[in-house]
Design a protein around this motif. Structure first.
Motif, PDB file in Angstrom:
ATOM      1  N   GLU A   1       3.169  11.101  -2.458  1.00 28.75           N
ATOM      2  CA  GLU A   1       4.278  10.893  -3.393  1.00 28.75           C
ATOM      3  C   GLU A   1       5.067   9.626  -3.070  1.00 28.75           C
ATOM      4  O   GLU A   1       5.697   9.051  -3.945  1.00 28.75           O
ATOM      5  CB  GLU A   1       5.238  12.093  -3.357  1.00 28.75           C
ATOM      6  CG  GLU A   1       4.648  13.360  -3.917  1.00 28.75           C
ATOM      7  CD  GLU A   1       4.444  13.280  -5.417  1.00 28.75           C
ATOM      8  OE1 GLU A   1       5.358  12.803  -6.114  1.00 28.75           O
ATOM      9  OE2 GLU A   1       3.373  13.696  -5.884  1.00 28.75           O
ATOM     10  N   ARG A   2       5.056   9.191  -1.797  1.00 25.69           N
ATOM     11  CA  ARG A   2       5.873   8.033  -1.434  1.00 25.69           C
ATOM     12  C   ARG A   2       5.182   7.041  -0.499  1.00 25.69           C
ATOM     13  O   ARG A   2       5.813   6.149   0.053  1.00 25.69           O
ATOM     14  CB  ARG A   2       7.203   8.485  -0.832  1.00 25.69           C
ATOM     15  CG  ARG A   2       7.093   9.323   0.372  1.00 25.69           C
ATOM     16  CD  ARG A   2       8.451   9.898   0.777  1.00 25.69           C
ATOM     17  NE  ARG A   2       8.323  10.605   2.020  1.00 25.69           N
ATOM     18  CZ  ARG A   2       8.347  10.032   3.217  1.00 25.69           C
ATOM     19  NH1 ARG A   2       8.548   8.755   3.343  1.00 25.69           N
ATOM     20  NH2 ARG A   2       8.202  10.754   4.309  1.00 25.69           N
ATOM     21  N   VAL A   3       3.864   7.190  -0.351  1.00 25.34           N
ATOM     22  CA  VAL A   3       3.088   6.211   0.412  1.00 25.34           C
ATOM     23  C   VAL A   3       1.938   5.732  -0.473  1.00 25.34           C
ATOM     24  O   VAL A   3       1.130   6.530  -0.940  1.00 25.34           O
ATOM     25  CB  VAL A   3       2.532   6.809   1.730  1.00 25.34           C
ATOM     26  CG1 VAL A   3       1.712   5.765   2.470  1.00 25.34           C
ATOM     27  CG2 VAL A   3       3.673   7.314   2.617  1.00 25.34           C
ATOM     28  N   ILE A   4       1.892   4.430  -0.700  1.00 24.68           N
ATOM     29  CA  ILE A   4       0.896   3.823  -1.575  1.00 24.68           C
ATOM     30  C   ILE A   4       0.003   2.920  -0.735  1.00 24.68           C
ATOM     31  O   ILE A   4       0.486   2.007  -0.065  1.00 24.68           O
ATOM     32  CB  ILE A   4       1.588   2.998  -2.685  1.00 24.68           C
ATOM     33  CG1 ILE A   4       2.480   3.924  -3.518  1.00 24.68           C
ATOM     34  CG2 ILE A   4       0.561   2.279  -3.553  1.00 24.68           C
ATOM     35  CD1 ILE A   4       3.541   3.211  -4.309  1.00 24.68           C
ATOM     36  N   VAL A   5      -1.297   3.185  -0.774  1.00 24.50           N
ATOM     37  CA  VAL A   5      -2.275   2.397  -0.014  1.00 24.50           C
ATOM     38  C   VAL A   5      -3.017   1.497  -0.994  1.00 24.50           C
ATOM     39  O   VAL A   5      -3.521   1.964  -2.018  1.00 24.50           O
ATOM     40  CB  VAL A   5      -3.274   3.311   0.730  1.00 24.50           C
ATOM     41  CG1 VAL A   5      -4.259   2.474   1.537  1.00 24.50           C
ATOM     42  CG2 VAL A   5      -2.543   4.304   1.627  1.00 24.50           C
ATOM     43  N   MET A   6      -3.079   0.195  -0.678  1.00 31.09           N
ATOM     44  CA  MET A   6      -3.756  -0.763  -1.554  1.00 31.09           C
ATOM     45  C   MET A   6      -4.617  -1.720  -0.745  1.00 31.09           C
ATOM     46  O   MET A   6      -4.255  -2.088   0.374  1.00 31.09           O
ATOM     47  CB  MET A   6      -2.730  -1.599  -2.330  1.00 31.09           C
ATOM     48  CG  MET A   6      -1.837  -0.806  -3.247  1.00 31.09           C
ATOM     49  SD  MET A   6      -0.768  -1.828  -4.300  1.00 31.09           S
ATOM     50  CE  MET A   6       0.117  -2.830  -3.142  1.00 31.09           C
ATOM     51  N   ARG A   7      -5.703  -2.142  -1.359  1.00 30.64           N
ATOM     52  CA  ARG A   7      -6.502  -3.204  -0.766  1.00 30.64           C
ATOM     53  C   ARG A   7      -5.816  -4.524  -1.106  1.00 30.64           C
ATOM     54  O   ARG A   7      -5.492  -4.783  -2.272  1.00 30.64           O
ATOM     55  CB  ARG A   7      -7.925  -3.176  -1.317  1.00 30.64           C
ATOM     56  CG  ARG A   7      -8.817  -4.155  -0.594  1.00 30.64           C
ATOM     57  CD  ARG A   7     -10.268  -3.856  -0.812  1.00 30.64           C
ATOM     58  NE  ARG A   7     -11.051  -4.886  -0.132  1.00 30.64           N
ATOM     59  CZ  ARG A   7     -12.123  -5.447  -0.634  1.00 30.64           C
ATOM     60  NH1 ARG A   7     -12.586  -5.067  -1.811  1.00 30.64           N
ATOM     61  NH2 ARG A   7     -12.763  -6.379   0.037  1.00 30.64           N
TER      62      ARG A   7
END
Length: 192
Positions: free
Chosen positions: A103-109
């Motif tokens: 809900e509050r951690v976004i993982v991106m390349r």
């Protein structure tokens, strides 16, 4: 960046406790410090300057010890975790799910901060100095563009602090070493 799918035959679990916060993270062969929390990351986590609220970024997140720690240490933070390595992104996403933090951690390349389209309050990194000074320079430039007013960059370096001080001084008014522990330096950069 195009997503890649990895089939992984071996899994490691990195287990540690830092400042009373338990870390239990999935890792894979080919990732930095895949079997245990490295000393530099431990020193960094023990000495982080964590904002009270807002958005923060873990640049070069690997399997996620810094980003996960930030999210666990302060539930008021929105955390972005970025890495250029698709396997690191896979491991970080799995770890975010394991902790129920999606809900509050976004993982991106992302290559450094290139995929991040928002401004943040703080940027944290254990940059891969093995990739050369170019990574530090891109981190300095992109950090100066992505920080909110009053924001800061905090990073841990092993024998690379002189390059960081020089490069970050081009873009930040305050650049200083806040701690030295066992050859590791924690560097803070901000515009006051």
């Amino acid at each position: 960046m195009e997503e890649m799918i990895y089939e992984v035959s071996q899994i490691f679990v990195v287990t540690d406790v830092v400042n009373g916060i338990p870390l239990n993270l999935v890792s894979y062969p080919g990732l930095f410090s895949k079997k245990r929390l490295d000393l530099g990351t431990r020193v960094f986590l023990e000495n982080l300057a964590i904002p009270n609220s807002g958005a923060v970024v873990d640049v070069g997140c690997g399997y996620g010890p810094i980003g996960i720690y930030l999210a666990l240490a302060n539930p008021r933070l929105l955390v972005y975790m970025l890495d250029a390595n698709p396997l690191a992104v896979k491991a970080s996403r799995e770890n975010v799910e394991r902790y129920g933090l999606s809900e509050r951690v976004i993982v991106m390349r992302s290559d450094v901060l290139s995929s991040l389209q928002v401004k943040v309050n703080a940027i944290f990194s254990n940059p891969p100095l093995s990739k050369g000074v170019d990574v530090l320079e891109r981190l300095a430039i992109q950090s100066s563009e992505r920080l909110e007013k009053g924001g800061y960059v905090q990073m841990v370096l092993y024998k690379g602090e002189s390059n960081a001080l020089k490069l970050f001084s081009k873009y930040f008014s305050v650049v200083k070493i806040t701690k030295n522990v066992k050859g590791y330096s924690i560097v803070l950069a901000s515009n006051e």
